[in-house]
Design an enzyme around this catalytic site. Structure first.
Site, PDB file in Angstrom:
ATOM      1  N   ASP A 243       0.806  -1.219   0.000  1.00  0.00           N
ATOM      2  CA  ASP A 243       0.000   0.000   0.000  1.00  0.00           C
ATOM      3  C   ASP A 243       0.846   1.279   0.000  1.00  0.00           C
ATOM      4  O   ASP A 243       1.834   1.379   0.738  1.00  0.00           O
ATOM      5  CB  ASP A 243      -0.858  -0.033   1.280  1.00  0.00           C
ATOM      6  CG  ASP A 243      -1.848   1.097   1.383  1.00  0.00           C
ATOM      7  OD1 ASP A 243      -2.859   1.047   0.675  1.00  0.00           O
ATOM      8  OD2 ASP A 243      -1.621   2.022   2.197  1.00  0.00           O
ATOM      9  N   GLU A 311       1.253  -0.397  -4.851  1.00  0.00           N
ATOM     10  CA  GLU A 311       0.334   0.687  -5.164  1.00  0.00           C
ATOM     11  C   GLU A 311       1.058   2.018  -5.088  1.00  0.00           C
ATOM     12  O   GLU A 311       1.554   2.397  -4.021  1.00  0.00           O
ATOM     13  CB  GLU A 311      -0.832   0.727  -4.168  1.00  0.00           C
ATOM     14  CG  GLU A 311      -1.848   1.779  -4.562  1.00  0.00           C
ATOM     15  CD  GLU A 311      -2.507   2.521  -3.420  1.00  0.00           C
ATOM     16  OE1 GLU A 311      -3.626   3.001  -3.606  1.00  0.00           O
ATOM     17  OE2 GLU A 311      -1.894   2.639  -2.334  1.00  0.00           O
TER      18      GLU A 311
HETATM   19  C1  GLC Z   1      -4.252   3.224  -0.281  1.00  0.00           C
HETATM   20  C2  GLC Z   1      -5.525   2.446  -0.134  1.00  0.00           C
HETATM   21  C3  GLC Z   1      -6.592   3.362   0.361  1.00  0.00           C
HETATM   22  C4  GLC Z   1      -6.179   3.887   1.713  1.00  0.00           C
HETATM   23  C5  GLC Z   1      -4.800   4.534   1.653  1.00  0.00           C
HETATM   24  C6  GLC Z   1      -4.229   4.733   3.017  1.00  0.00           C
HETATM   25  O1  GLC Z   1      -4.359   4.230  -1.209  1.00  0.00           O
HETATM   26  O2  GLC Z   1      -5.852   1.829  -1.334  1.00  0.00           O
HETATM   27  O3  GLC Z   1      -7.835   2.754   0.433  1.00  0.00           O
HETATM   28  O4  GLC Z   1      -7.109   4.813   2.174  1.00  0.00           O
HETATM   29  O5  GLC Z   1      -3.871   3.721   0.965  1.00  0.00           O
HETATM   30  O6  GLC Z   1      -3.800   3.535   3.585  1.00  0.00           O
END
Ligand code: GLC
Ligand code: MG
Length: 596
Positions: A243, A311
């Site tokens: 993440d 991500e």
């Molecule tokens: C990423 C997740 C999202 C979350 C953020 C903070 O972007 O996909 O849902 O709010 O991280 O952890």
């Protein structure tokens, strides 16, 4: 119009030729669910897989509290196996106060009580593996919950924890008042700094104030997170979705960020240019460190390659070095490709599609695996981003492209955002920060509503009187059960696509993209010795007629393999050469054909 219709038997033969023609040395285990127990190690399991993202809170509720859970997921594993998918990634299932619905973790090595316990998790892994499905977990390294023991100890300056988070003194302004250390803004609106009365310092949080950022300049933090990774690997997970990785590091001097000029609102994340809080070069070091940890684990423990996919929404050149830097040091197996998610919408034409697909393929270093993310829990769904008529075409597109396809749960049945969630029912933190007038602009609740299994109470998701987010009111007409019973539905098309994707030409074939005109484009996949496959897509609102000879030499006939729910073409139709010249495409239609 069609010169010939295939019989069921011929279709069967066709399928046999196409899919089972040759033994697929590299992907046998994922194609043959019976063979998963064979001790053969399949390191290619992820390279052509469909990764199905499960949002656990909304997938299936087993205990009628209105909240999805692990037993719910377990009960739906046979469904996942039936769709043909071989890998899933799960949004966080760890202990959490649920301020950001699991992305605020208070214990990285425990399961959140509403979702079940560690025994349920072990059962999930076991059952999934027995169905040939690999489980990938969400690893959230950037921050913890403020309820995490580490943060409490850090706030109390307990020895060994003082620098676990990013702490700083405030500034005194001209009026003698205390202010945050600099102008950094949270992604979720408002300052990225919050005063901690016990510690008498500010702490930094890129997301909500309940999600303090961990300090990756502290080797103890790195060690603690390595242990988290190893803990879940030992439980049998096949890898991690990691993440928010581009936020792992900030400038140690806490310099003010320059203003962007994009907005007048100093609380907006867009107010500044994120030179000192995003995409710092140190991020590569961490990713390479985790990759080495995973590779080392796979080697010492045997079994298939453990992977990570990251991500990060960011500049493509920066992301490409995640795959591998100039010196050849590897990071994640793949950084998520969000181009089709963020850079395409209902206004995009054929050129925009081809340009964005080609962009990833052009920048990607050789011998790496592309990937196509068409949805997730942070962005509007396909039906809402494009149109409800576009669902099949978009699914056909990502399944025709090389590498990994990522499906967000519900996209296989074309679920729609529930945009009319009231302010009272709104729970997403950035939406709550935006307030009752503006919440709809940023809320992620619409794409997170419960999975629509059937026309029963709460769409078959739960027997509770109230579900954590309301069920989309269209569930009586839009649900899996109905689509299963319909010969040609989003679901049956999706299932055919997953199957077709296992053919060698779609896995190994060369990729060519062609624009016919502003609305129509094609993806052609070809492999020596195999018949080529063409996916033709009309993204426009009008019927289009194109001449396929413009892009194909030597085509004698096309055989329709898969067509959309409203298509004029039917699976098995043979399209004769004259019709190829005047190939009719209905609005927002796509069709996948074999080239003869
Ligand atoms: C990423 C997740 C999202 C979350 C953020 C903070 O972007 O996909 O849902 O709010 O991280 O952890
Ligand atoms: Mg439940």
């Amino acid at each position: 119009m069609f010169s010939y219709k295939f019989s069921l038997f011929e279709l069967y033969v066709l399928f046999f030729i196409l899919v089972l023609q040759r033994p697929m040395a590299t992907t046998r285990a994922e194609d043959d669910t019976e063979s998963h127990e064979v001790a053969e190690v399949d390191n290619n399991w992820w390279r052509h897989a469909v990764f199905y993202q499960i949002y656990p809170r909304s997938f299936m509720d087993s205990d009628d509290d209105g909240i999805g859970d692990l037993q719910g997921i377990i009960s739906k594993l046979p469904y996942l196996a039936e769709t043909g998918i071989t890998a899933t990634w799960l949004s966080p299932i760890f202990k959490s106060p649920m301020v950001d619905f699991g992305y605020d973790i208070s214990d990285f090595k425990d399961i959140h009580h509403e979702y079940g316990n560690i025994d349920d998790f072990e059962e999930l892994i076991l059952q999934a593996n027995s169905l040939g499905i690999k489980i990938v977990l969400d690893f959230v390294p950037n921050h913890s919950s403020d309820q995490c023991e580490w943060f409490k100890k850090s706030a109390a300056r307990e020895e060994g924890y003082e620098d676990f988070y990013i702490w700083a003194d405030g500034k005194i302004n001209a009026n003698g008042e205390q202010e945050p250390p600099n102008n950094w803004q949270s992604i979720f609106y408002g300052p990225a700094w919050t005063w901690h009365p016990e510690r008498e310092q500010y702490y930094y949080h890129q997301f909500t104030k309940e999600q303090p950022d961990l300090n990756y300049r502290n080797s103890e933090v790195i060690k603690a997170m390595d242990e988290v990774i190893l803990f879940w690997l030992d439980k049998g997970v096949s890898g991690f979705r990691v993440d928010a990785v581009n936020h792992l590091f900030e400038d140690p001097d806490l310099k003010d960020e320059p203003l962007s000029g994009k907005t007048e609102d100093p609380k907006s994340y867009d107010y500044t240019q994120h030179l000192y809080t995003k995409d710092l070069p140190e991020v590569y070091d961490m990713l390479q460190h985790w990759r080495a940890l995973l590779d080392d684990y796979s080697q010492t423990h045997g079994g298939p390659e453990r992977i990570m996919m990251t991500e990060a929404y960011g500049d493509i050149k920066y992301l490409m070095d995640y795959y591998e830097n100039k010196e050849g040091v590897k990071g994640p197996q793949f950084p998520f490709n969000f181009l089709l998610l963020t850079d395409l919408n209902s206004k995009s034409d054929a050129r925009d599609f081809v340009f964005n697909i080609q962009k990833w393929l052009t920048y990607m270093p050789r011998n790496h695996v592309a990937n196509w993310v068409m949805g997730n829990h942070d962005n509007p769904r396909i039906a809402s981003r494009f149109s409800s008529n576009s669902v099949d075409a978009i699914n056909m597109l990502i399944m025709s492209l090389p590498g990994v396809a990522v499906t967000y749960n519900g996209e296989e049945i074309g679920m729609e955002d529930f945009r009319d969630i009231s302010w009272v029912d709104t729970v997403d933190p950035p939406a709550l920060n935006a307030g009752p007038d503006k919440y709809k602009l940023v809320s992620r609740d619409p794409e997170r509503t419960p999975f629509q299994w059937s026309a029963e109470k709460n769409a078959g998701f739960s027997n509770a009187d109230k579900t954590w987010l309301p069920v989309h009111p269209n569930y009586e007409e839009l649900n899996l059960e109905l689509q299963k019973a319909t010969e040609k539905s989003h679901y049956t098309i999706y299932k055919d696509l997953v199957q077709l994707r296992k053919s060698e030409v779609l896995q190994q074939g060369h990729t060519r993209l062609e624009v016919f005109n502003r609305n129509v484009f094609a993806v052609i996949r070809s492999l020596k010795g195999d018949k080529s496959i063409i996916t033709i897509i009309n993204v426009g609102p009008e019927e289009e007629v194109v001449d396929l000879h413009d892009i194909l030499d030597d085509v004698k006939q096309l055989t329709v393999l898969i067509s959309g729910a409203n298509s004029i073409y039917e699976k098995g139709n043979a399209i004769a050469v004259e019709e190829v010249t005047n190939f009719i495409m209905a609005p927002q239609e796509a069709v996948v054909c074999m080239i003869e």
